[in-house]
Design a protein around this motif. Sequence first.
Motif, PDB file in Angstrom:
ATOM      1  N   ALA A 201       0.846  -1.196   0.000  1.00  0.00           N
ATOM      2  CA  ALA A 201       0.000   0.000   0.000  1.00  0.00           C
ATOM      3  C   ALA A 201       0.878   1.243   0.000  1.00  0.00           C
ATOM      4  CB  ALA A 201      -0.913   0.004   1.218  1.00  0.00           C
ATOM      5  N   GLU A 202       0.553   2.184  -0.874  1.00  0.00           N
ATOM      6  CA  GLU A 202       1.327   3.420  -0.920  1.00  0.00           C
ATOM      7  C   GLU A 202       0.416   4.603  -1.230  1.00  0.00           C
ATOM      8  OE1 GLU A 202       3.389   3.892  -5.066  1.00  0.00           O
ATOM      9  OE2 GLU A 202       3.641   1.812  -4.448  1.00  0.00           O
ATOM     10  N   THR A 203       0.737   5.716  -0.627  1.00  0.00           N
ATOM     11  CA  THR A 203      -0.008   6.969  -0.787  1.00  0.00           C
ATOM     12  C   THR A 203      -1.507   6.749  -0.710  1.00  0.00           C
ATOM     13  OG1 THR A 203       0.122   6.824  -3.229  1.00  0.00           O
ATOM     14  CG2 THR A 203       1.811   8.122  -2.102  1.00  0.00           C
ATOM     15  N   VAL A 204      -1.944   5.938   0.261  1.00  0.00           N
ATOM     16  CA  VAL A 204      -3.364   5.778   0.515  1.00  0.00           C
ATOM     17  C   VAL A 204      -3.877   7.053   1.203  1.00  0.00           C
ATOM     18  CG1 VAL A 204      -5.089   4.404   1.767  1.00  0.00           C
ATOM     19  CG2 VAL A 204      -3.177   3.285   0.622  1.00  0.00           C
ATOM     20  N   THR A 205      -5.103   7.426   0.947  1.00  0.00           N
ATOM     21  CA  THR A 205      -5.722   8.651   1.437  1.00  0.00           C
ATOM     22  C   THR A 205      -4.932   9.890   1.005  1.00  0.00           C
ATOM     23  OG1 THR A 205      -6.264   7.335   3.392  1.00  0.00           O
ATOM     24  CG2 THR A 205      -6.904   9.634   3.432  1.00  0.00           C
ATOM     25  N   PRO A 206      -4.675  10.036  -0.286  1.00  0.00           N
ATOM     26  CA  PRO A 206      -3.976  11.233  -0.752  1.00  0.00           C
ATOM     27  C   PRO A 206      -4.938  12.411  -0.868  1.00  0.00           C
ATOM     28  CG  PRO A 206      -4.514   9.872  -2.604  1.00  0.00           C
ATOM     29  CD  PRO A 206      -4.986   9.122  -1.383  1.00  0.00           C
ATOM     30  N   THR A 207      -4.404  13.586  -1.010  1.00  0.00           N
ATOM     31  CA  THR A 207      -5.242  14.783  -1.155  1.00  0.00           C
ATOM     32  C   THR A 207      -5.472  15.128  -2.617  1.00  0.00           C
ATOM     33  OG1 THR A 207      -3.262  16.164  -1.015  1.00  0.00           O
ATOM     34  CG2 THR A 207      -4.468  15.731   1.035  1.00  0.00           C
ATOM     35  N   THR A 208      -4.733  14.513  -3.513  1.00  0.00           N
ATOM     36  CA  THR A 208      -4.896  14.814  -4.936  1.00  0.00           C
ATOM     37  C   THR A 208      -4.997  13.515  -5.724  1.00  0.00           C
ATOM     38  OG1 THR A 208      -2.498  14.869  -5.270  1.00  0.00           O
ATOM     39  CG2 THR A 208      -3.580  16.961  -4.730  1.00  0.00           C
ATOM     40  N   SER A 209      -5.284  13.635  -6.980  1.00  0.00           N
ATOM     41  CA  SER A 209      -5.314  12.532  -7.943  1.00  0.00           C
ATOM     42  C   SER A 209      -6.297  11.433  -7.569  1.00  0.00           C
ATOM     43  CB  SER A 209      -3.922  11.923  -8.157  1.00  0.00           C
ATOM     44  OG  SER A 209      -3.476  11.207  -7.025  1.00  0.00           O
ATOM     45  N   ASN A 210      -7.355  11.797  -6.847  1.00  0.00           N
ATOM     46  CA  ASN A 210      -8.393  10.828  -6.501  1.00  0.00           C
ATOM     47  C   ASN A 210      -9.738  11.546  -6.555  1.00  0.00           C
ATOM     48  OD1 ASN A 210     -10.308   9.300  -4.828  1.00  0.00           O
ATOM     49  ND2 ASN A 210      -8.573   7.992  -4.348  1.00  0.00           N
ATOM     50  N   PRO A 211     -10.699  11.033  -7.342  1.00  0.00           N
ATOM     51  CA  PRO A 211     -11.973  11.744  -7.505  1.00  0.00           C
ATOM     52  C   PRO A 211     -12.941  11.594  -6.348  1.00  0.00           C
ATOM     53  CG  PRO A 211     -12.017   9.694  -8.737  1.00  0.00           C
ATOM     54  CD  PRO A 211     -10.618   9.818  -8.165  1.00  0.00           C
ATOM     55  N   PHE A 212     -12.588  10.790  -5.322  1.00  0.00           N
ATOM     56  CA  PHE A 212     -13.538  10.446  -4.273  1.00  0.00           C
ATOM     57  C   PHE A 212     -13.226  11.160  -2.968  1.00  0.00           C
ATOM     58  CE2 PHE A 212     -13.191   6.723  -7.073  1.00  0.00           C
ATOM     59  CZ  PHE A 212     -14.508   6.622  -7.496  1.00  0.00           C
ATOM     60  N   THR A 213     -14.258  11.330  -2.142  1.00  0.00           N
ATOM     61  CA  THR A 213     -14.088  11.761  -0.760  1.00  0.00           C
ATOM     62  C   THR A 213     -14.039  10.525   0.127  1.00  0.00           C
ATOM     63  OG1 THR A 213     -16.476  11.900  -0.415  1.00  0.00           O
ATOM     64  CG2 THR A 213     -15.369  13.890  -1.219  1.00  0.00           C
ATOM     65  N   MET A 214     -13.699  10.727   1.395  1.00  0.00           N
ATOM     66  CA  MET A 214     -13.795   9.612   2.336  1.00  0.00           C
ATOM     67  C   MET A 214     -15.261   9.246   2.531  1.00  0.00           C
ATOM     68  SD  MET A 214     -10.888   8.394   3.457  1.00  0.00           S
ATOM     69  CE  MET A 214     -11.176   7.666   5.066  1.00  0.00           C
ATOM     70  N   PRO A 215     -15.583   7.962   2.679  1.00  0.00           N
ATOM     71  CA  PRO A 215     -16.979   7.570   2.920  1.00  0.00           C
ATOM     72  C   PRO A 215     -17.538   8.247   4.154  1.00  0.00           C
ATOM     73  CG  PRO A 215     -15.642   5.646   2.403  1.00  0.00           C
ATOM     74  CD  PRO A 215     -14.680   6.789   2.588  1.00  0.00           C
ATOM     75  N   LEU A 216     -18.809   8.623   4.104  1.00  0.00           N
ATOM     76  CA  LEU A 216     -19.426   9.342   5.212  1.00  0.00           C
ATOM     77  C   LEU A 216     -19.542   8.493   6.476  1.00  0.00           C
ATOM     78  CD1 LEU A 216     -22.305  11.184   3.309  1.00  0.00           C
ATOM     79  CD2 LEU A 216     -20.147  12.156   4.127  1.00  0.00           C
ATOM     80  N   TYR A 217     -19.555   7.172   6.322  1.00  0.00           N
ATOM     81  CA  TYR A 217     -19.757   6.315   7.477  1.00  0.00           C
ATOM     82  C   TYR A 217     -18.456   5.942   8.169  1.00  0.00           C
ATOM     83  CZ  TYR A 217     -19.063   3.237   3.454  1.00  0.00           C
ATOM     84  OH  TYR A 217     -18.573   2.675   2.297  1.00  0.00           O
ATOM     85  N   ILE A 218     -17.331   6.506   7.722  1.00  0.00           N
ATOM     86  CA  ILE A 218     -16.049   6.262   8.377  1.00  0.00           C
ATOM     87  C   ILE A 218     -15.821   7.353   9.418  1.00  0.00           C
ATOM     88  CG2 ILE A 218     -13.554   6.100   8.046  1.00  0.00           C
ATOM     89  CD1 ILE A 218     -15.132   3.779   6.861  1.00  0.00           C
ATOM     90  N   PRO A 219     -15.493   7.018  10.661  1.00  0.00           N
ATOM     91  CA  PRO A 219     -15.240   8.059  11.676  1.00  0.00           C
ATOM     92  C   PRO A 219     -14.144   9.014  11.216  1.00  0.00           C
ATOM     93  CG  PRO A 219     -15.410   5.897  12.706  1.00  0.00           C
ATOM     94  CD  PRO A 219     -15.397   5.661  11.214  1.00  0.00           C
ATOM     95  N   SER A 220     -14.332  10.273  11.520  1.00  0.00           N
ATOM     96  CA  SER A 220     -13.416  11.308  11.022  1.00  0.00           C
ATOM     97  C   SER A 220     -12.006  11.152  11.572  1.00  0.00           C
ATOM     98  CB  SER A 220     -13.949  12.702  11.350  1.00  0.00           C
ATOM     99  OG  SER A 220     -14.104  12.854  12.752  1.00  0.00           O
ATOM    100  N   ASP A 221     -11.857  10.524  12.753  1.00  0.00           N
ATOM    101  CA  ASP A 221     -10.527  10.390  13.344  1.00  0.00           C
ATOM    102  C   ASP A 221      -9.854   9.096  12.938  1.00  0.00           C
ATOM    103  OD1 ASP A 221     -12.183   8.705  14.700  1.00  0.00           O
ATOM    104  OD2 ASP A 221     -11.567   9.322  16.704  1.00  0.00           O
TER     105      ASP A 221
END
Length: 221
Positions: A201-221
């Motif tokens: 796994a590399e650069t998971v949860t990046p701020t760029t180059s991904n069209p999706f947001t984090m799922p709403l049902y995942i805790p913010s922390d």
Amino acid sequence: APSGNYVLNRNVKTPHSTSPYFITNGVQIIGDGASTIFTRNDSSPATYILTADGLSTTQESDTANQNESVFSVHSPYTKISDLSISNSKIGIYLGQDFAWQFTSLSNVSKSNFQRININKCGTGMLYLAAGGNHYTNVSNIHFMSCQIDVDMRSSYWWKVTQSRGDSNNNRNTFVGNRHARSKIGALIRCGDTNNFISCHAETVTPTTSNPFTMPLYIPSD
């Protein structure tokens, strides 16, 4: 599936089967490598419905998920290999065929998924608990810029209408897979005794180059 771009307006479904014990050869879909591309031209998250109080409910979304995929697998000994899946709500769905939801269990045991590129899908692979999501082999998959690469979850049908336990996504093996620039690599909400071996796994949860947001049902922390 020879090289080319295959644009689908609905999912490709394997036949429904209840047991792996009487089948020796299942459906096989084999491409010419990365140049065989299946897409539904829809880079949005898989349907997942929240109640007014913010809790998750799967009753409505289970059937939608089956129909949002590129490939919906409902039978054992399925083989999908040597191709690309892109821009779809779900790449590969594994679980119940809801045409049989109250009469017969779908079983996808002993299926193989190898050498596949899954790019910009809401969920790359969705394991939805049914009559047997067991002993599948997932190897050399390149997940890229998805919201969730692998999601294992229960279903309303399995847990409530069948009064079954929380898990039937188990004894699956993931070997040598790459998770890159996705929001979540693996989300195991309903599964046990699954093996992840030599996955990268590399650069998971990046701020760029991904069209999706984090799922709403995942805790913010």
